[in-house]
Design a protein around this motif. Structure first.
Motif, PDB file in Angstrom:
ATOM      1  N   VAL A  32      34.827  19.943  76.501  1.00 52.05           N
ATOM      2  CA  VAL A  32      35.965  20.130  77.051  1.00 52.05           C
ATOM      3  C   VAL A  32      37.240  19.462  76.098  1.00 52.05           C
ATOM      4  O   VAL A  32      38.482  19.860  76.132  1.00 52.05           O
ATOM      5  CB  VAL A  32      36.212  19.608  78.531  1.00 52.05           C
ATOM      6  N   MET A  33      36.506  18.569  75.686  1.00 51.18           N
ATOM      7  CA  MET A  33      37.629  17.684  74.686  1.00 51.18           C
ATOM      8  C   MET A  33      37.627  18.215  73.266  1.00 51.18           C
ATOM      9  O   MET A  33      38.660  18.241  72.710  1.00 51.18           O
ATOM     10  CB  MET A  33      37.141  16.149  74.686  1.00 51.18           C
ATOM     11  N   ALA A  34      36.604  18.993  72.730  1.00 53.48           N
ATOM     12  CA  ALA A  34      36.572  19.215  71.383  1.00 53.48           C
ATOM     13  C   ALA A  34      36.338  20.584  70.940  1.00 53.48           C
ATOM     14  O   ALA A  34      36.751  21.051  70.145  1.00 53.48           O
ATOM     15  CB  ALA A  34      35.253  18.489  70.643  1.00 53.48           C
ATOM     16  N   ARG A  50      37.824  24.432  76.364  1.00 51.49           N
ATOM     17  CA  ARG A  50      39.008  23.636  76.866  1.00 51.49           C
ATOM     18  C   ARG A  50      39.925  24.753  77.573  1.00 51.49           C
ATOM     19  O   ARG A  50      40.502  24.466  78.596  1.00 51.49           O
ATOM     20  CB  ARG A  50      39.849  22.875  75.751  1.00 51.49           C
ATOM     21  N   ALA A  51      39.952  25.832  76.794  1.00 46.95           N
ATOM     22  CA  ALA A  51      40.887  26.787  77.401  1.00 46.95           C
ATOM     23  C   ALA A  51      40.257  27.328  78.951  1.00 46.95           C
ATOM     24  O   ALA A  51      41.377  27.693  79.749  1.00 46.95           O
ATOM     25  CB  ALA A  51      41.138  28.114  76.382  1.00 46.95           C
ATOM     26  N   HIS A  52      39.163  27.639  78.887  1.00 49.37           N
ATOM     27  CA  HIS A  52      38.535  28.042  80.156  1.00 49.37           C
ATOM     28  C   HIS A  52      38.790  26.860  81.238  1.00 49.37           C
ATOM     29  O   HIS A  52      39.070  27.044  82.357  1.00 49.37           O
ATOM     30  CB  HIS A  52      37.141  28.339  79.771  1.00 49.37           C
ATOM     31  N   PHE A  53      38.654  25.778  80.768  1.00 47.76           N
ATOM     32  CA  PHE A  53      38.816  24.469  81.757  1.00 47.76           C
ATOM     33  C   PHE A  53      40.161  24.648  82.218  1.00 47.76           C
ATOM     34  O   PHE A  53      40.281  24.475  83.405  1.00 47.76           O
ATOM     35  CB  PHE A  53      38.415  23.087  80.830  1.00 47.76           C
ATOM     36  N   LEU A  54      41.095  24.789  81.332  1.00 43.50           N
ATOM     37  CA  LEU A  54      42.394  24.733  81.849  1.00 43.50           C
ATOM     38  C   LEU A  54      42.936  26.047  82.759  1.00 43.50           C
ATOM     39  O   LEU A  54      43.754  25.925  83.343  1.00 43.50           O
ATOM     40  CB  LEU A  54      43.498  24.679  80.353  1.00 43.50           C
TER      41      LEU A  54
END
Length: 112
Positions: free
Chosen positions: A58-60, A65-69
């Motif tokens: 999620v951090m790198a 990260r895009a999916h998480f957001l």
């Protein structure tokens, strides 16, 4: 866009609902629980990303990260819909949030 206010989020959700009002249930108290259930379902999707991909991804990893957001955006959209169902105004939620923050700032979490 760097920041999003309660009023902007609520207006965006109103517009989204209006665009789909022929297919979606109304933003009324009778449908608030339904929106809240969807909020929890989307929260589960956030949890699933963390569980399957891990904190480091999620951090790198930009795709993770895009999916998480994206999933967090769904959570916020359903949260906003739920507030709209119950007729909560931007001023009401902002005031309640600020009051809770002030209360929490003065709390003794260790002693409680």
């Amino acid at each position: 866009m760097d920041d999003l206010s309660f009023s902007a989020m609520m207006e965006m959700q109103r517009r989204l609902w209006q665009a789909h009002s022929d297919k979606w249930t109304p933003l009324t108290p009778g449908h608030g629980r339904e929106r809240l259930l969807y909020l929890f379902e989307e929260t589960g999707e956030v949890i699933s990303i963390l569980k399957k991909k891990g904190d480091a991804a999620v951090m790198a990893d930009p795709a993770v990260r895009a999916h998480f957001l994206e999933e967090w955006s769904d959570v916020l959209m359903y949260l906003t819909d739920t507030l709209l169902c119950y007729g909560v105004t931007p001023g009401e939620i902002a005031g309640a949030y600020e009051a809770k923050h002030r209360r929490n700032m003065g709390r003794d979490y260790t002693g409680e």
